[in-house]
Design an enzyme around this catalytic site. Sequence first.
Site, mmCIF file in Angstrom:
data_model
loop_
_atom_site.group_PDB
_atom_site.id
_atom_site.type_symbol
_atom_site.label_atom_id
_atom_site.label_comp_id
_atom_site.label_asym_id
_atom_site.label_seq_id
_atom_site.Cartn_x
_atom_site.Cartn_y
_atom_site.Cartn_z
ATOM 1 N N LYS A 144 1.567 -0.787 -92.148
ATOM 2 C CA LYS A 144 1.483 0.421 -91.330
ATOM 3 C C LYS A 144 1.675 0.070 -89.857
ATOM 4 C CE LYS A 144 -1.816 4.244 -90.566
ATOM 5 N NZ LYS A 144 -3.133 4.774 -90.999
ATOM 6 N N SER A 193 -3.540 9.445 -91.870
ATOM 7 C CA SER A 193 -2.447 8.999 -91.036
ATOM 8 C C SER A 193 -1.494 8.024 -91.732
ATOM 9 C CB SER A 193 -3.019 8.320 -89.776
ATOM 10 O OG SER A 193 -3.759 7.151 -90.079
ATOM 11 N N SER A 196 -7.784 8.448 -93.612
ATOM 12 C CA SER A 196 -6.354 8.154 -93.532
ATOM 13 C C SER A 196 -5.788 7.329 -94.679
ATOM 14 C CB SER A 196 -6.035 7.465 -92.203
ATOM 15 O OG SER A 196 -6.245 8.344 -91.130
#
Length: 474
Positions: free
Chosen positions: A79, A154, A178
């Site tokens: 990520k 997220s 997230s």
Amino acid sequence: MTSTRVHAFTADDVLGDHDATALAALIRAGDVSAREAADAAVARVRQVEPALQAVAVAAFDAPALQDDGPLAGVPTFVKDNTDYRGLPTGHGSAAFRARPAKKHAPFTEQFLASGMTVLGKTRLPEFGFNATTEYPGGDAVRNPWHTGHSAGGSSGGSAALVAAGAVPIAHANDGGGSIRIPAACCGLVGLKPTRGRMVASEQGRRLPIDVVCDGVLSRTVRDTAAFYAAAERHWQSPKLPPLGLVEGPSERRLRIGLLLDSPTGVVTDDETRAAVTATAAALEKQGHEVEPCTLPLDPRFEGDFITYWGMLSFLASATGRLLLDRHFDGRRMDGLSLGLRTRYRRRIAATPAVLRRLRQASRAAYESALGRYDLLLSPVLAHTTPELGHLSPDVPYEELMRRLTSYVAFTPLNNVSGSPAISVPGAKRTADGMPVGVMLSARDGDERTLLEVAYALEGEREWPRIQAPATDEA
């Protein structure tokens, strides 16, 4: 509604329908090489990326192939809020120019200890603040189950690639939901570990309450279990019981508390409620005792969490020039980040009281609710996956916050309390075939029970497959 699904599953390459565990076994046996697996994943990413927009940074040309580790050779992504040496870390923000990281983040080292092959970095909303991966002016990450819907946030970029079959597993992290939110939106497994289970980030160590935990998103329970076992071989918390490799369900029968509506007062919508109650029925069929429960949360929790959220935005802006780029321009932060920052500035004097309540009251409420139960069962989110635009940072701040608090009403408590929770696909889907996530929460250090129950649910009824026709039975 016409469903627009996007996936890269095929029987014509070495990835096939394999999860990470199966693919790693093929690589160990010499039936597939790590290079072949990486090349197949790159081809799949290129196939779906025009529709999904999930990749922040591609590193396709010369990925670092590894031959050691339980998941050696499995293609994956990191990520884009976590440093990977040689790749820029953009944090989803247009407020600065990302530069290549000089070294791996501590978690990246732990992640790589599994042996996986990193093909690049996945997109996230600005600084991971939003529950959808959208940006001012468009270019959102799209849900492969229906490209008109959010992939969650997220960790939306990672979720989209895993759900679409481009890679079997990818890095995610969770500061308010997230990992679990995109898992719920995309029909995946997402375990938010106990605080301290994984090596802490440098930023997290400096926060008054470290709400962020790293982990992965996967399509199977065994892949999530395999990753955590591999991570523990690299570093094991001295404060938590060892997890080891969890390989299946337990014979132990549990007492599970059922929480259908949020302790913040948000009422769950009908389709989400149906998925949770159907999952409760499946657990009862397995011999567990499930009964309604309450979670006596301080009514100030929601506001306190938003204040803390705002403090993170304030710190991102205040320290951005030093930590991210000397040309950091806080005026270019998106509407959500700016709104959170402005709200915090107005309430900055309340910070000590907010921190005290978050540390003490939220922890006490969580422990009280679990007092007579082994686990809690709840929705991940208060309503089903929204269409793109509903949570866009272009929505005026006050309205966006109203929508967010009506949606993300269950997950933040685990981040504040530090407790573990897992999102798995529910036993029912929406009328138009979208997955709905359900959440199981446990006491500190008890990821084993979460994984064991997730295995049992996975074996009870095959979870939704994106390869199936859009009209298949929900």
